[in-house]
Design a protein around this motif. Sequence first.
Motif, PDB file in Angstrom:
ATOM      1  N   HIS A  31       0.848  -1.290   0.005  1.00 45.50           N
ATOM      2  CA  HIS A  31      -0.038  -0.154   0.042  1.00 45.50           C
ATOM      3  C   HIS A  31       1.098   1.346  -0.229  1.00 45.50           C
ATOM      4  O   HIS A  31       0.385   2.333  -0.252  1.00 45.50           O
ATOM      5  CB  HIS A  31      -0.877   0.065   1.332  1.00 45.50           C
ATOM      6  N   ILE A  32       2.101   1.117   0.201  1.00 42.37           N
ATOM      7  CA  ILE A  32       2.966   2.317   0.423  1.00 42.37           C
ATOM      8  C   ILE A  32       3.696   2.515  -0.876  1.00 42.37           C
ATOM      9  O   ILE A  32       3.572   3.757  -1.505  1.00 42.37           O
ATOM     10  CB  ILE A  32       4.011   2.143   1.656  1.00 42.37           C
ATOM     11  N   ASN A  33       4.585   1.739  -1.411  1.00 42.12           N
ATOM     12  CA  ASN A  33       5.276   2.100  -2.803  1.00 42.12           C
ATOM     13  C   ASN A  33       4.699   1.567  -3.966  1.00 42.12           C
ATOM     14  O   ASN A  33       3.738   0.750  -3.823  1.00 42.12           O
ATOM     15  CB  ASN A  33       6.608   1.417  -2.365  1.00 42.12           C
ATOM     16  N   ASN A 222       9.958  -2.537  12.353  1.00 42.25           N
ATOM     17  CA  ASN A 222       8.866  -1.559  12.520  1.00 42.25           C
ATOM     18  C   ASN A 222       7.569  -1.696  11.686  1.00 42.25           C
ATOM     19  O   ASN A 222       6.737  -0.881  11.543  1.00 42.25           O
ATOM     20  CB  ASN A 222       9.429  -0.203  12.378  1.00 42.25           C
ATOM     21  N   ASP A 223       7.610  -3.048  10.788  1.00 46.44           N
ATOM     22  CA  ASP A 223       6.477  -3.348  10.017  1.00 46.44           C
ATOM     23  C   ASP A 223       6.351  -4.766   9.935  1.00 46.44           C
ATOM     24  O   ASP A 223       6.350  -5.421   8.664  1.00 46.44           O
ATOM     25  CB  ASP A 223       6.410  -2.530   8.436  1.00 46.44           C
ATOM     26  N   THR A 224       6.184  -5.525  11.116  1.00 50.90           N
ATOM     27  CA  THR A 224       6.559  -6.776  11.197  1.00 50.90           C
ATOM     28  C   THR A 224       5.314  -7.642  10.855  1.00 50.90           C
ATOM     29  O   THR A 224       4.870  -8.519  11.655  1.00 50.90           O
ATOM     30  CB  THR A 224       7.037  -7.272  12.821  1.00 50.90           C
ATOM     31  N   ILE A 242      11.180  -8.690   4.031  1.00 51.35           N
ATOM     32  CA  ILE A 242      11.584  -7.642   3.039  1.00 51.35           C
ATOM     33  C   ILE A 242      10.966  -6.372   3.638  1.00 51.35           C
ATOM     34  O   ILE A 242      10.524  -6.388   4.752  1.00 51.35           O
ATOM     35  CB  ILE A 242      10.613  -8.265   1.727  1.00 51.35           C
ATOM     36  N   ASP A 243      10.542  -5.533   2.735  1.00 50.53           N
ATOM     37  CA  ASP A 243       9.926  -4.014   3.338  1.00 50.53           C
ATOM     38  C   ASP A 243      10.597  -3.658   4.213  1.00 50.53           C
ATOM     39  O   ASP A 243      10.283  -3.298   5.498  1.00 50.53           O
ATOM     40  CB  ASP A 243       8.467  -4.195   3.534  1.00 50.53           C
ATOM     41  N   LEU A 244      12.088  -3.165   3.824  1.00 55.91           N
ATOM     42  CA  LEU A 244      13.015  -2.575   5.045  1.00 55.91           C
ATOM     43  C   LEU A 244      13.008  -1.134   5.186  1.00 55.91           C
ATOM     44  O   LEU A 244      13.686  -0.555   5.710  1.00 55.91           O
ATOM     45  CB  LEU A 244      14.268  -2.972   4.601  1.00 55.91           C
ATOM     46  N   ASP A 245      11.875  -0.605   4.670  1.00 61.50           N
ATOM     47  CA  ASP A 245      11.827   0.920   4.679  1.00 61.50           C
ATOM     48  C   ASP A 245      11.974   1.729   6.179  1.00 61.50           C
ATOM     49  O   ASP A 245      12.444   2.715   6.115  1.00 61.50           O
ATOM     50  CB  ASP A 245      10.685   1.683   4.019  1.00 61.50           C
ATOM     51  N   THR A 246      11.260   0.888   6.890  1.00 60.14           N
ATOM     52  CA  THR A 246      11.037   1.463   8.168  1.00 60.14           C
ATOM     53  C   THR A 246      12.240   1.016   9.413  1.00 60.14           C
ATOM     54  O   THR A 246      11.901   1.103  10.584  1.00 60.14           O
ATOM     55  CB  THR A 246       9.581   1.213   8.698  1.00 60.14           C
TER      56      THR A 246
HETATM   57 MG    MG Z   1       6.610  -0.712   3.872  1.00 58.50          MG
END
Ligand code: MG
Length: 370
Positions: A31-33, A222-224, A242-246
């Motif tokens: 939903h973010i990128n 932070n987005d587990t 994955i999703d290491l942005d936070t």
């Molecule tokens: Mg994300």
Amino acid sequence: DGVDSRMLEDALYAFGFGNQCSYVQPFGAGHINETYAVFMPGENGEEELSYVLQRINIHVFKKPREVMENIFGVTEYLRQSIRAAGGDPDRETLSYIKTKAGENYYEDTDGLPWRCYNYIPDSVCYQSVERPEQFYQSARSFGRFLKQLDGYPADTLYETIPKFHDTEDRLKNFKQALRRDVKNRARTCKDEIQFVLDHAADCSVLMSQLRAGTLPLRVTHNDTKLNNILFDEKSGQGICIIDLDTIMPGLALNDFGDSIRFGATHAAEDEPDLSKVSFDIDLFEAYTKGYLETAGDVLTENEKANLAWGAKIITLECGMRFLTDYLQGDTYFKTQYPTHNLVRARTQFKLVQDMEQQFENMQAIVKKYS
Ligand code: MG
Ligand code: ADP
Ligand code: MG
């Protein structure tokens, strides 16, 4: 908000695949990128999904350079840990690719940031927990992630969302919103306000230990969520986070706690019927077991002693944020109706109450697997 195909093509050239690339298509359910799958000609003449190309959402991540520095630092460290443990770094962590100019990301002519990493073959990504086994597997994955990053100098990471889990600061913001009461809504949520005020001391339980140095600063995700893990198609085991942005410096207990907050219950975050909202201690046990199996030997005694607190405090913090936004007139979270944030706050406070009732059981479960 579709991406212009010329920008997509420019990005492909920037990463050096412009000439060989067969085609690109939208990918995943984030939903973010904006996420794309990049197909290249394979050995047997078929097109192969080879890379993932993403345009970073700059409304959420205002400093993409810092996000990408965090990601490169952490994934390089992960590769070493995985190699040292005899694993396959190309499969067990994402490998980000630099641009031809040697940068961590590519900035297109609109100034928007793009990054690229290898696709991990034979992997699947699940959108939500369907069986307790998956929740247990996700705990093993996030626990392993923590273990592999043990020793990383967390204080060198950028805080890409400042004070993200500073619970004391969240309380301060709540009190300010209450004082201002810009929508005159405080009169409609007196019990919920009282609930927060009665729990004010809890907001300092972990923060004070962080300040005192009795809880270590760690690399946190932070987005587990389950959909931020890739599972092996064949074995069903978690392969890669994955999703290491936070990724940010923080407390391990926050990642653990947030997984419990949304995973150890069967109701939606905005379930209006509170009789349907309850904390599931069996799911708590499944997660705790998995987490301690993989992270148990790097967590300190004091971290373990505070795992149950982590679950309770992050749930309180989340409820407090919903209530703050309700008082502020819904400026942060998207809402579908005027009391939506209040309804969300109530589910979180119900979970906090359940956890308080079961606190000794939670502690006993942590002991059992420690
Ligand atoms: Mg994300
Ligand atoms: P967002 O912040 O938008 O959630 P993610 O990095 O989580 O961004 O990517 C969005 C989605 O794309 C993931 O939830 C997953 O469904 C899919 N995805 C991303 N990378 C991969 C990959 N290497 N293999 C399979 N699916 C992927
Ligand atoms: Mg994601």
